[in-house]
Design an enzyme around this catalytic site. Structure first.
Site, PDB file in Angstrom:
ATOM      1  N   SER A 196       0.826  -1.208   0.000  1.00 11.87           N
ATOM      2  CA  SER A 196       0.000   0.000   0.000  1.00 11.87           C
ATOM      3  C   SER A 196       0.852   1.247   0.000  1.00 11.87           C
ATOM      4  O   SER A 196       1.991   1.238   0.487  1.00 11.87           O
ATOM      5  CB  SER A 196      -0.852  -0.040   1.270  1.00 11.87           C
ATOM      6  OG  SER A 196      -1.355   1.235   1.583  1.00 11.87           O
TER       7      SER A 196
ATOM      8  N   TYR B 109      -0.257  -0.254  10.139  1.00  7.97           N
ATOM      9  CA  TYR B 109      -0.623  -0.925   8.890  1.00  7.97           C
ATOM     10  C   TYR B 109       0.497  -0.743   7.855  1.00  7.97           C
ATOM     11  O   TYR B 109       0.973  -1.709   7.247  1.00  7.97           O
ATOM     12  CB  TYR B 109      -1.927  -0.324   8.378  1.00  7.97           C
ATOM     13  CG  TYR B 109      -2.392  -0.822   7.024  1.00  7.97           C
ATOM     14  CD1 TYR B 109      -2.990  -2.068   6.896  1.00  7.97           C
ATOM     15  CD2 TYR B 109      -2.251  -0.037   5.886  1.00  7.97           C
ATOM     16  CE1 TYR B 109      -3.435  -2.516   5.658  1.00  7.97           C
ATOM     17  CE2 TYR B 109      -2.695  -0.474   4.650  1.00  7.97           C
ATOM     18  CZ  TYR B 109      -3.285  -1.711   4.539  1.00  7.97           C
ATOM     19  OH  TYR B 109      -3.719  -2.152   3.320  1.00  7.97           O
TER      20      TYR B 109
ATOM     21  N   LYS C  68       2.971  -3.655   6.285  1.00  6.62           N
ATOM     22  CA  LYS C  68       3.104  -3.871   4.838  1.00  6.62           C
ATOM     23  C   LYS C  68       4.580  -3.749   4.424  1.00  6.62           C
ATOM     24  O   LYS C  68       5.079  -4.533   3.619  1.00  6.62           O
ATOM     25  CB  LYS C  68       2.254  -2.858   4.067  1.00  6.62           C
ATOM     26  CG  LYS C  68       0.736  -3.092   4.196  1.00  6.62           C
ATOM     27  CD  LYS C  68       0.312  -4.377   3.504  1.00  6.62           C
ATOM     28  CE  LYS C  68      -1.184  -4.599   3.489  1.00  6.62           C
ATOM     29  NZ  LYS C  68      -1.574  -5.896   2.914  1.00  6.62           N
TER      30      LYS C  68
END
Lengths: 320, 320
Positions: free
Chosen positions: A119, A143, A147
């Site tokens: 992302s 997050y 990732k």
């Protein structure tokens, strides 16, 4: 040959499965959709097998991956705001489960193409106006951190020949059908989808904020394209910033007005949310994606077209 | 208050302990040296406690860290060539053990300063002539990957207030006393140390290769400096490329000749080693370290001075 989709019950997983079954560009005898709750088969097709599987459980990855697996699309994840509020769950699902899948691939299917959805949330901090593939990651969310951890592992596993990895850094996806979710970027679909359904929607960020967007259709095309490239084409890095379009919230609403009328646009109101704003505003709004385009990845034309595609593909299906 | 050094039996651990005990710049009642085999106390001092502890064992980190710990210098690691040949051991020691230490800090000592020794080995691939703090990492070794994984975790733990982390990317250290080790960069000390001791030495890389070097003394000063900075001074990123000097192998040997005579220099012969060369040549040879210097980190003057310091500090001690 088998193809596997984790997060197979999710919106992208279902749409990817549908595309793979219809388009027949990747050869397979079996398409496995795995998710924490048993996914539905998106299409009635004898090649589909749906599995309930908690990837955080020991042995789950080895249950999924064997020597017949040719491609894994690893889409399963805890989304951004959720991973921020529940750090440990985010680490387990977003990182540890990915590591277990990599280990299973290494030991059972090292030639398998391991397509991982990363992302733009890996980026943060002081960013240049145009983010390129050689820009340092500095995630401002757990997050994004999780990732970025997976990106590093997949690159090292690929370098060592343990797996054939491909990391796609996804733009924010808009317009997603369905309900709002716990992604910090959930509003980027909500401010279009809800007004189109005649409902009001709240935008938690400034109208001036630039977002880096891709339509679901283009992202699915890019997933499938990633599985068709050779490893050599990636060069030293298996990580690619996928193409997107840079659009401010204001421009998104302008496009909504143009496509669906001013009454649709008027259903959006602005109520700032500091937590969401802190996360989303840390993401870059513009990328240099020459490498991705040279690799043959696709990009949307403009946001009006994205809205029209949503109205055509997603709104006619049982009012979703 | 307690200060902990992991890798306390190692060369840097022992030297750091000596400096902390002598200089008294960090206040502590107890200095714990931990290593897989019980370290020796470098100085006879009642504040020193030496522990044999395998950090890869469950519970080891919680045994080490309690609410009285103010600073942890986490130096324990599997070095580069070793981590490349034994991937799993590298992951366990270089990554999993660090994660366990971070978890112990989060739950028992969140205000603890967690000083982590990363490395220029996180960089690789196509690099700009001058590597800065905002240059993407692209490790070409599992060691570099494991260090980069830890960097990301420490930044996220720090952002969330789970620990007060500081990541120092170390230059290659030269001149290390003692024996060659399994670091790919072991030759960078060997080609100076062995000739000074009247022994021959083999250089496995090209004379033109530029290395980014720091003396042990300067690195120790920088460890201690990192523990004295406030968290706010680091800004968004807890990761700093430590200053070094850019020197080619040829320039190193020229300095050896100037300090110790041509007969010392003549003891070095070149026998290329593809594996070592692949790893070491992937590391950058020059950095933009304005941020590190602005933060007050130190740098060596030149390589002749580094050799002279080695001869003064390390060669008079029992012929080490």
């Amino acid at each position: 040959m088998k193809v596997i989709i984790t997060g197979g019950a999710g919106f992208l997983g279902q749409r990817l499965a549908t595309a793979l079954l219809r388009e027949n560009v990747l050869p397979f005898r079996e398409l496995i959709l795995a998710d924490i709750q048993r996914p539905n088969a998106p299409v009635d097709d004898p090649r589909v097998r749906c599995l309930a599987l908690d990837l955080t459980q020991p042995g789950a990855a080895s249950q999924l991956i064997d020597k017949h697996c040719s491609v894994l699309f690893h889409l399963a994840a805890i989304v951004s705001s959720h991973a921020e509020s529940d750090f440990d769950l985010g680490m387990q699902v977003n990182f540890d489960a990915t590591r277990q899948l990599l280990e299973a691939a290494r030991h059972h299917a090292p030639a398998m193409k391991f397509i991982f959805t990363s992302s733009l949330a890996v980026f943060g901090g002081q960013l240049p106006p145009m983010v390129s593939d050689d820009c340092a990651v500095l995630p401002q969310s757990s997050y994004g951190t999780q990732k970025a951890l997976c990106e590093l592992l997949i690159n090292d596993y690929s370098r060592k020949g343990f797996v054939d990895g491909r990391v796609l850094r996804l733009p924010t996806i808009s317009v997603r059908p369905g309900k709002p979710n716990k992604a910090a970027s959930s509003f980027a679909s909500g401010i279009i989808r809800e007004p189109l359904h005649g409902e009001s929607s709240i935008c938690p960020v400034s109208p001036d904020l630039a977002l880096w967007l891709s339509s679901p259709g283009t992202v699915i095309d890019n997933f499938i394209h990633a599985a068709q490239l050779s490893a050599a084409q990636f060069g030293t890095s298996r990580t690619v910033n996928l193409p997107g379009i840079s659009v401010t919230v204001q421009q998104m609403l302008h496009a909504l007005g143009a496509v669906a009328g001013e009454q649709a646009r008027a259903r959006v109101s602005f109520v700032p949310d500091a937590t969401i704003n802190r996360i989303v505003a840390s993401w870059p709004g513009h990328f240099d994606v020459r490498r991705a385009l040279a690799l043959g990845f696709s990009v949307d034309e403009d946001f009006q077209q994205i809205i029209s595609a949503f109205m055509r593909d997603d709104m006619l299906q049982a009012g979703s």
